[in-house]
Design a protein around this motif. Sequence first.
Motif, mmCIF file in Angstrom:
data_model
loop_
_atom_site.group_PDB
_atom_site.id
_atom_site.type_symbol
_atom_site.label_atom_id
_atom_site.label_comp_id
_atom_site.label_asym_id
_atom_site.label_seq_id
_atom_site.Cartn_x
_atom_site.Cartn_y
_atom_site.Cartn_z
ATOM 1 N N CYS A 316 51.622 56.600 87.388
ATOM 2 C CA CYS A 316 50.865 56.727 86.712
ATOM 3 C C CYS A 316 51.036 57.758 85.296
ATOM 4 O O CYS A 316 50.942 58.833 85.660
ATOM 5 N N ILE A 317 50.837 57.130 84.093
ATOM 6 C CA ILE A 317 50.990 58.218 82.832
ATOM 7 C C ILE A 317 49.626 58.306 82.345
ATOM 8 O O ILE A 317 49.527 58.700 80.863
ATOM 9 N N ARG A 318 48.493 57.721 82.924
ATOM 10 C CA ARG A 318 47.125 58.203 82.377
ATOM 11 C C ARG A 318 46.843 57.484 81.190
ATOM 12 O O ARG A 318 46.397 58.057 80.187
ATOM 13 N N CYS A 319 47.191 56.098 80.758
ATOM 14 C CA CYS A 319 47.320 55.793 79.672
ATOM 15 C C CYS A 319 45.750 55.120 79.310
ATOM 16 O O CYS A 319 45.168 54.787 78.314
ATOM 17 N N GLY A 320 45.184 54.413 80.564
ATOM 18 C CA GLY A 320 43.892 53.922 80.497
ATOM 19 C C GLY A 320 43.907 52.493 80.331
ATOM 20 O O GLY A 320 42.985 51.905 80.116
ATOM 21 N N ALA A 321 45.121 51.726 79.963
ATOM 22 C CA ALA A 321 45.372 50.398 79.955
ATOM 23 C C ALA A 321 44.807 49.623 80.965
ATOM 24 O O ALA A 321 44.032 48.390 80.886
ATOM 25 N N CYS A 322 44.906 50.307 82.236
ATOM 26 C CA CYS A 322 44.217 49.326 83.348
ATOM 27 C C CYS A 322 42.816 49.025 83.201
ATOM 28 O O CYS A 322 42.272 48.073 83.648
ATOM 29 N N ILE A 345 42.987 52.291 88.271
ATOM 30 C CA ILE A 345 43.584 53.448 88.658
ATOM 31 C C ILE A 345 42.529 54.488 89.563
ATOM 32 O O ILE A 345 42.972 55.031 90.158
ATOM 33 N N CYS A 376 49.694 47.567 83.113
ATOM 34 C CA CYS A 376 50.214 48.790 83.536
ATOM 35 C C CYS A 376 51.483 49.209 82.776
ATOM 36 O O CYS A 376 52.360 48.433 83.281
ATOM 37 N N PRO A 377 51.793 49.850 81.968
ATOM 38 C CA PRO A 377 53.029 50.002 81.412
ATOM 39 C C PRO A 377 54.339 50.834 82.297
ATOM 40 O O PRO A 377 55.280 50.339 82.004
ATOM 41 N N VAL A 378 53.789 51.253 83.384
ATOM 42 C CA VAL A 378 54.776 51.662 84.218
ATOM 43 C C VAL A 378 54.960 50.796 85.491
ATOM 44 O O VAL A 378 55.437 51.208 86.527
ATOM 45 N N ILE A 380 52.729 49.777 87.845
ATOM 46 C CA ILE A 380 52.120 50.234 89.131
ATOM 47 C C ILE A 380 51.460 48.781 89.721
ATOM 48 O O ILE A 380 50.848 48.268 88.910
ATOM 49 N N LEU A 382 48.815 47.750 90.838
ATOM 50 C CA LEU A 382 47.507 48.439 91.243
ATOM 51 C C LEU A 382 46.750 47.372 92.302
ATOM 52 O O LEU A 382 46.202 47.723 93.009
HETATM 53 S S1 SF4 Z 1 47.807 51.345 83.110
HETATM 54 FE FE1 SF4 Z 1 49.022 52.494 84.741
HETATM 55 S S2 SF4 Z 1 49.659 54.129 83.680
HETATM 56 FE FE2 SF4 Z 1 48.037 53.424 82.565
HETATM 57 S S3 SF4 Z 1 46.022 54.676 83.555
HETATM 58 FE FE3 SF4 Z 1 46.405 52.372 84.490
HETATM 59 S S4 SF4 Z 1 47.737 52.877 86.194
HETATM 60 FE FE4 SF4 Z 1 48.307 54.702 85.077
#
Ligand code: SF4
Lengths: 480, 250
Positions: A316-322, A345, A376-378, A380, A382
């Motif tokens: 997670c890069i803590r982008c908040g998209a999720c 997340i 999620c850009p990376v 994950i 979820l």
């Molecule tokens: S979208 Fe992915 S990277 Fe971004 S906060 Fe949620 S889990 Fe983290």
Amino acid sequence: MSGFSTHPDHDFDVRVHDALGNEELRESFHGAMHFLRDKRRSQFPDLDALEALRDRGAAIRDRALARLPDLLEQLEKNCLRNGIQVHWADTAEEANTLITDLVRSIDGKRIVKGKSMATEEIGLNTAFEAAGFTCLESDMGEYIVQQAKETPSHIIMPAIHRNKASIARQFHEQIPETPYTEDVDELIGTGRRVLRRAFAEADVGISGVNFAVAETGTLCLVENEGNGRMSTTVPEMHIAVMGIEKVIERLADLPDLLRLLTRSATGQAITTYFNLISGPRKDNEIDGPRQVHLVLLDNGRSRIYADRQLRETLRCIRCGACMNHCPVYERLGGHAYGTVYPGPIGQVVMPQLFGLDRAGKLTQACSLNGACGEACPVRIPLPDLIRRLRHEGVTHEAGSPVKGHGRQRKAGEALIWKAWSLIHRTPWLYSLTTRFATRGRRLLPPLPQAWTRHRAPLEPAEQSFREMMARRGDSPGDQQ
Amino acid sequence: MNTAEIKRVYLFGTCLVDVFHPRAGMAAVRLLEREGLFVDFPPEQTCCGQPPYNSGYDEQARDVARQVVERFSDPIPVIVPSGSCAGMLRHHYPSLLADDPLADAARGLATRTYELHEFLNRVLKIRLEDKGEPTKIVMHTSCSARREMGIREDGLALLGQLKNVEVCEPENAEACCGFGGTFAVKMSDISAAMAADKCEAIEATGADQLLSSDCGCLMNIDGMLRKQARDLDAEHLAEFLWQRTGGDAL
Ligand code: SF4
């Protein structure tokens, strides 16, 4: 204000009920989430390019995690070489003590803090209060919620649940000599005036870290308001707090991750400020902090790291998209979760950090629709992780790495699934049950109220599909 | 898979089709048969195991999954008239049964599992001739069909062949309807808030009828539409396709 309740499960239903009943909140979130989704979409016009970028992002994070212990050592070495002092904290308490001691060591009293989820996670503000320090949040959104004695409701946009009228009222009442105005520019100007003074007077600046580059010992900070730059350069001492998973191998990894981060978070191609911090003020330099400290926070992360599947959480890069894409978050807002990290997340991280006994119920607030995983850009997974944690919650399997596993298990529910499985493993029993459901459909007990409160009762067909097929005999393949 | 070689397929009926939408199952059979296929319906089938699986009861899900793997063992396509059940077989069985003696068989099954409309459109490439009156329908694609299976286009493509059918999707089509299996009961208020928005968007299209290829979503949306006494029929896509193309009563 510790930033989160100590037992997120507690009263979760009450908070959900309140959130759903709050028209203003629902409207704000509905509007904000749609706006953010549209903005993000417009940043990725080429879907194939987006998928390729997500692949690279996930690979970069995986590569870093695969070598996490090595990279942390390398980071420490290179930071030290750059003059950044490095500290390790196993728990939130350890981190808080460490940080307050650092502040005391220079007799500091006034602190400014840039946006940092890690310090929310450890409840640093509460520790500061207890130590008699004043710590001012310097991110505008954080400042607004701090002044209102609230917690952030989103990890990127802490005050997203507030509208400008209520902020205007708050500023007017709490900041001396502030006339009431709903003019956004003026409101920001007011906040900025307060913050400018605080920056100038602060002894210590606290920040988070978006990425730390092991190869160079560099701390990266992404921001839009310049408050991060102020907090990390004006005061005598800068303390950066980061979860140990935020380390990446090399500078060359940064462009892809940044691109993914800012576009996924706020739909911006780049942010206004991007800080690369490589050490304290040098002898021949006229500004910058005299001391830079890096606190490497574990707080349960090595336990997550130990499990191959759960480890994906740490990408997670803590982008908040999720959360921006989550239909449940959209209806509830961040506060209902009672956690620092809300939304998907949060549902994955918090039960792992807190234990399933205290935060396991959050995993139920998900329809497994997959929107978060898609956003999620990376990459994950979820939904898979949420389901895995549900499993951990109801199983007593020995050797489970998850804190509090088995603690969400309810005897009645377990029994239902046992019976369910027996019926669905035993064709004649299944047949009998469906026959009962179809033929005896008028005799069926009313379905749980939970369903019929909002929906018409279910009506089984008069004859089941299997009966229709049985009546028909073998499939006449050449029919027609 | 080479289309010409396919003579026989399995049909996995799903438990919701079995009890609530049997005519959708029949429509699936007839659509496949009309293409000259022999449809094998193993009578001992029950459910794919999704309900306990999504609730975290892996052991119970595994017990049921094993039977599915065993009952659909011939190397022929398995056709499922539901995106989420097809997703269960294709995407979750391999990991659910990874440490099981049936692991290889589960992986094999995954590769030959198709959602009905995906199979009709992509593999059989069927041609449909519309024999109905002009109508406007709104299509709801389930989250599993859309995201897990990636088959949103297939349902739309089949509908697109019907010249008298105007097809639309609701606003925010990608939004979950709030069913989510036990989620609809466990988190019933959140689920209802989601379903209410979905119903509104569906109604706003002004369509005559709602179609979906997932019975879970149909039950959920239709249940709310009926509770609110709204005048919009919900039907399984397979049934609609069969009727529009002149199929006799099911
Ligand atoms: S979208 Fe992915 S990277 Fe971004 S906060 Fe949620 S889990 Fe983290």
